[in-house]
Design a protein around this motif. Structure first.
Motif, mmCIF file in Angstrom:
data_model
loop_
_atom_site.group_PDB
_atom_site.id
_atom_site.type_symbol
_atom_site.label_atom_id
_atom_site.label_comp_id
_atom_site.label_asym_id
_atom_site.label_seq_id
_atom_site.Cartn_x
_atom_site.Cartn_y
_atom_site.Cartn_z
ATOM 1 N N UNK A 68 -18.220 -16.429 56.329
ATOM 2 C CA UNK A 68 -17.432 -15.207 56.142
ATOM 3 C C UNK A 68 -16.074 -15.475 55.504
ATOM 4 N N UNK A 69 -15.694 -16.745 55.374
ATOM 5 C CA UNK A 69 -14.423 -17.116 54.737
ATOM 6 C C UNK A 69 -14.617 -17.776 53.375
ATOM 7 N N UNK A 70 -15.863 -17.811 52.883
ATOM 8 C CA UNK A 70 -16.134 -18.463 51.591
ATOM 9 C C UNK A 70 -15.463 -17.710 50.448
ATOM 10 N N UNK A 71 -15.063 -18.452 49.438
ATOM 11 C CA UNK A 71 -14.439 -17.895 48.243
ATOM 12 C C UNK A 71 -15.447 -17.008 47.519
ATOM 13 N N UNK A 72 -15.232 -15.703 47.544
ATOM 14 C CA UNK A 72 -16.177 -14.771 46.930
ATOM 15 C C UNK A 72 -16.131 -14.822 45.405
ATOM 16 N N UNK A 73 -15.031 -15.309 44.830
ATOM 17 C CA UNK A 73 -14.989 -15.465 43.367
ATOM 18 C C UNK A 73 -15.951 -16.555 42.917
ATOM 19 N N UNK A 74 -16.095 -17.588 43.734
ATOM 20 C CA UNK A 74 -16.976 -18.713 43.398
ATOM 21 C C UNK A 74 -18.407 -18.475 43.873
ATOM 22 N N UNK A 75 -18.586 -17.858 45.039
ATOM 23 C CA UNK A 75 -19.901 -17.736 45.654
ATOM 24 C C UNK A 75 -20.460 -16.317 45.673
ATOM 25 N N UNK A 76 -19.659 -15.326 45.355
ATOM 26 C CA UNK A 76 -20.114 -13.942 45.410
ATOM 27 C C UNK A 76 -21.173 -13.626 44.362
ATOM 28 N N UNK A 77 -22.295 -13.037 44.809
ATOM 29 C CA UNK A 77 -23.360 -12.629 43.897
ATOM 30 C C UNK A 77 -24.082 -13.766 43.206
ATOM 31 N N UNK A 78 -24.023 -14.971 43.761
ATOM 32 C CA UNK A 78 -24.566 -16.167 43.124
ATOM 33 C C UNK A 78 -25.988 -16.495 43.575
ATOM 34 N N UNK A 79 -26.346 -16.144 44.797
ATOM 35 C CA UNK A 79 -27.561 -16.682 45.406
ATOM 36 C C UNK A 79 -28.764 -15.751 45.286
ATOM 37 N N UNK A 80 -29.877 -16.335 44.844
ATOM 38 C CA UNK A 80 -31.153 -15.618 44.774
ATOM 39 C C UNK A 80 -31.735 -15.433 46.162
ATOM 40 N N UNK A 81 -31.526 -16.429 47.011
ATOM 41 C CA UNK A 81 -32.053 -16.415 48.375
ATOM 42 C C UNK A 81 -31.005 -17.009 49.305
ATOM 43 N N UNK A 82 -30.831 -16.370 50.462
ATOM 44 C CA UNK A 82 -30.027 -16.936 51.539
ATOM 45 C C UNK A 82 -30.957 -17.094 52.734
ATOM 46 N N UNK A 83 -31.014 -18.306 53.274
ATOM 47 C CA UNK A 83 -31.843 -18.567 54.441
ATOM 48 C C UNK A 83 -30.953 -18.894 55.631
ATOM 49 N N UNK A 84 -31.463 -18.593 56.799
ATOM 50 C CA UNK A 84 -30.746 -18.896 58.029
ATOM 51 C C UNK A 84 -31.716 -18.997 59.177
ATOM 52 N N UNK A 85 -31.254 -19.631 60.250
ATOM 53 C CA UNK A 85 -32.107 -19.816 61.423
ATOM 54 C C UNK A 85 -31.291 -19.578 62.674
ATOM 55 N N UNK A 86 -31.453 -18.394 63.261
ATOM 56 C CA UNK A 86 -30.827 -18.034 64.542
ATOM 57 C C UNK A 86 -29.343 -18.384 64.597
ATOM 58 N N UNK A 87 -28.594 -18.012 63.551
ATOM 59 C CA UNK A 87 -27.170 -18.325 63.477
ATOM 60 C C UNK A 87 -26.357 -17.398 64.380
ATOM 61 N N UNK A 88 -26.676 -16.115 64.333
ATOM 62 C CA UNK A 88 -25.988 -15.095 65.123
ATOM 63 C C UNK A 88 -26.896 -13.870 65.147
ATOM 64 N N UNK A 89 -26.426 -12.792 65.717
ATOM 65 C CA UNK A 89 -27.207 -11.555 65.707
ATOM 66 C C UNK A 89 -27.445 -11.147 64.255
ATOM 67 N N UNK A 90 -28.646 -10.678 63.960
ATOM 68 C CA UNK A 90 -29.026 -10.381 62.578
ATOM 69 C C UNK A 90 -28.091 -9.401 61.877
ATOM 70 N N UNK A 91 -27.661 -8.293 62.504
ATOM 71 C CA UNK A 91 -26.735 -7.390 61.796
ATOM 72 C C UNK A 91 -25.428 -8.080 61.388
ATOM 73 N N UNK A 92 -24.876 -8.917 62.260
ATOM 74 C CA UNK A 92 -23.644 -9.644 61.939
ATOM 75 C C UNK A 92 -23.904 -10.621 60.791
ATOM 76 N N UNK A 93 -25.021 -11.331 60.857
ATOM 77 C CA UNK A 93 -25.381 -12.284 59.806
ATOM 78 C C UNK A 93 -25.482 -11.578 58.458
#
Length: 162
Positions: A68-93
């Motif tokens: 949630x603190x990543x540089x959005x200018x560098x990482x915003x709109x970049x990823x075709x897929x984001x994967x995760x595994x039980x990081x937090x509640x799904x709506x927050x994720x």
């Protein structure tokens, strides 16, 4: 779209990678895709980097920090897929990673109308591996929900994750 699964320009982020799962194994299966493994614990990323180097995996980079603190200018709109595994509640994720995913755009960068092949990018996708039950409001927006055992073609009941 299966034709893009190993596209050289495909960017995949593993948010909350921990010890490198699922990003590191996926990087071996998709050697032409570029993976960014993200975690807030530097010690875990050091271990993941060492594993990737030992296996001579060249399509993995790590990012130390909170998503949630990543540089959005560098990482915003970049990823075709984001994967995760039980990081937090799904709506927050979803709130944390939404800005990282690619949006459908045409050649002009605006909204898209017309043929799929006319400069159109597919929207980014989320793959989230969880256990337990989902709230109805979340479940109603899921495109596909399947047990992890079926996805991995293992005997049913081996895990409660999906």
């Amino acid at each position: 779209n299966n034709s893009n699964n190993n596209n050289p320009s495909m960017n995949i982020a593993d948010v909350g990678t921990g010890g490198g799962f699922p990003g590191l194994p996926l990087s071996l299966l998709l050697p032409k895709a570029q993976f960014t493994l993200i975690d807030s614990v530097q010690k875990k990323l050091v271990a993941v980097s060492e594993m990737a180097a030992e296996m001579e995996v060249g399509n993995v980079r790590v990012h130390w920090g909170r998503v949630e603190e990543m540089d959005r200018k560098k990482h915003g709109g970049v990823y075709d897929v984001v994967v995760g595994r039980s990081v937090t509640a799904l709506p927050r994720y979803c709130a944390w990673i939404t800005s990282l995913l690619k949006r459908k755009t045409g050649a002009s960068g605006g909204d898209v109308d017309g043929d799929e092949k006319q400069g159109r990018e597919e929207e980014g996708r989320l793959i989230y591996i969880i256990g337990g039950e989902l709230e109805e409001v979340v479940e109603s927006r899921i495109m596909k929900d399947m047990p992890l055992d079926r996805l991995l073609q293992r005997a049913e009941g081996t895990t409660d994750k999906r």
